[in-house]
Design an enzyme around this catalytic site. Structure first.
Site, short mmCIF file in Angstrom:
data_model
loop_
_atom_site.label_atom_id
_atom_site.label_comp_id
_atom_site.label_asym_id
_atom_site.label_seq_id
_atom_site.Cartn_x
_atom_site.Cartn_y
_atom_site.Cartn_z
N ASN A 23 -31.01 -9.56 21.87
CA ASN A 23 -30.33 -10.84 22.11
C ASN A 23 -30.21 -11.14 23.60
O ASN A 23 -29.14 -11.47 24.09
CB ASN A 23 -28.94 -10.84 21.46
CG ASN A 23 -28.38 -12.22 21.28
OD1 ASN A 23 -29.12 -13.19 21.18
ND2 ASN A 23 -27.08 -12.34 21.25
N ARG A 42 -33.17 -11.29 32.64
CA ARG A 42 -31.93 -10.52 32.68
C ARG A 42 -32.15 -9.08 32.25
O ARG A 42 -31.48 -8.16 32.75
CB ARG A 42 -30.85 -11.17 31.81
CG ARG A 42 -29.45 -10.79 32.28
CD ARG A 42 -28.37 -11.62 31.62
NE ARG A 42 -28.03 -11.13 30.31
CZ ARG A 42 -27.06 -10.23 30.09
NH1 ARG A 42 -26.35 -9.75 31.08
NH2 ARG A 42 -26.79 -9.84 28.88
N LYS A 100 -36.57 -4.02 14.80
CA LYS A 100 -37.38 -4.61 15.87
C LYS A 100 -37.44 -3.70 17.10
O LYS A 100 -38.50 -3.47 17.67
CB LYS A 100 -36.85 -6.00 16.22
CG LYS A 100 -37.77 -6.81 17.10
CD LYS A 100 -37.51 -6.52 18.57
CE LYS A 100 -38.53 -7.25 19.42
NZ LYS A 100 -38.29 -6.92 20.85
N PRO A 110 -43.65 -5.41 16.01
CA PRO A 110 -42.28 -5.88 16.28
C PRO A 110 -42.15 -7.38 15.99
O PRO A 110 -42.95 -8.18 16.48
CB PRO A 110 -42.09 -5.61 17.78
CG PRO A 110 -43.17 -4.64 18.14
CD PRO A 110 -44.30 -4.89 17.21
#
Length: 284
Positions: free
Chosen positions: A132, A137, A224, A241
DNA sequence: AGCCAGGGTCTGC
DNA sequence: GCAGACCATGGC
């Protein structure tokens, strides 16, 4: 298969197995590479890349006939060939593009993508951090993690931390890296790796299903993240994935699923599909 | 402000 | 087994 000139290493490639540095290093499978001319939005083929792999900081450039690795001794040739998956011939995979027009277009558009063979513990942690999250980042968190507790390589470069360096830390210690809810998962991975409960190096020699079940015992590792860890860090190239991008891509491009012949190396095909769908997004 | 980002856990049915 | 809330953080 290599020659050195002035202390630089040339990893030779050919037309059957070309390497594109921007497509390979900037497509979301590795997070520690950056183009040195990074004032541009999208990296170019002739950019020089700087990054850390195999415990060393190096600079790379594409050149006619291969990749130049600067200031690197010839003995490191096997490592870098393995890192760029050059001991694997992709020709049988590309051949399937001749049997499926869309697949052929995707392979052509992604020419030069290689599956990177990365360090298993680093890969597990990197994709725990990816949950997420977005790629810029993710890179920042990993960089701060390395500076916090990774071995100082030299200059301004730090290696990815070992499980032992990490497992004595607390969530509070990790606050400066701003990993959010993922900090406790990184520590669980470190603890299980250090105790031998989940040996990252052992994943490679296990069956894909067995390795998948084992790595998923780490908190923060679901299907994943497990597939990414096994594909990019343990050589399990049949892993596929399914992130948000691939799910969308599969709905529109392959609603019936991948052609069956691609399944043994679905993970490599997945990298090409990922690149394809993200380039479509960038154009629109 | 609200949504999204290479998801996963936990709870409640 | 499966949906929905929640999780930290930052960019747009």
């Amino acid at each position: 298969m290599t020659t050195t000139e002035n202390g630089h290493l040339l990893i030779k490639t050919d037309g059957q197995n070309p390497v594109s540095l921007p497509k390979t290093l900037d497509c979301g499978q590795a997070f520690r590479w950056r183009p040195l001319a990074n004032d541009r939005w999208r990296p170019l083929a002739n950019d020089r890349w700087r990054g850390i792999a195999g415990g060393r900081a190096v600079e790379l450039e594409e050149t006619a006939g291969g990749i130049v690795i600067f200031d690197t001794p010839q003995e490191e040739t096997p490592f870098w060939r393995g890192y760029f998956d050059l001991d694997r011939d992709y020709t049988p995979i590309f051949k399937l593009g001749g049997e499926n027009e869309l697949l052929g277009e995707i392979f052509a558009a992604g020419r030069g993508i290689r599956l990177l063979n990365q360090a298993p513990f680093e890969t597990i942690c990197s994709f725990i951090i990816s949950a997420n999250n977005n790629i810029p980042r993710i890179k920042g968190i990993i960089e701060r993690l390395c500076r916090l507790c990774g071995r100082h390589i030299g200059g301004d470069d730090y290696d990815f931390p070992t499980p032992e360096a990490l497992c004595s830390l607390t969530v509070e210690d990790l606050a400066p890296i701003r990993a959010g809810f993922r900090a406790k998962y990184i520590l669980d991975a470190a603890r299980k790796a250090a105790s031998g409960e989940v040996s990252p190096e052992a994943l490679r020699s296990m069956s894909t299903e067995e390795a998948r079940q084992l790595v998923m015992t780490i908190k923060g590792v679901g299907p994943k993240v497990a597939d990414c860890a096994l594909l990019f860090g343990a050589g399990h190239i049949s892993c596929f994935p399914r992130d948000v991008w691939i799910k969308r891509a599969m709905e529109t491009l392959f609603p019936e699923g991948l052609p069956e012949k691609t399944l043994p190396f679905a993970g490599i095909v997945q990298q090409y599909i990922f690149d394809y769908i993200r380039n479509l997004k960038n154009i629109n």
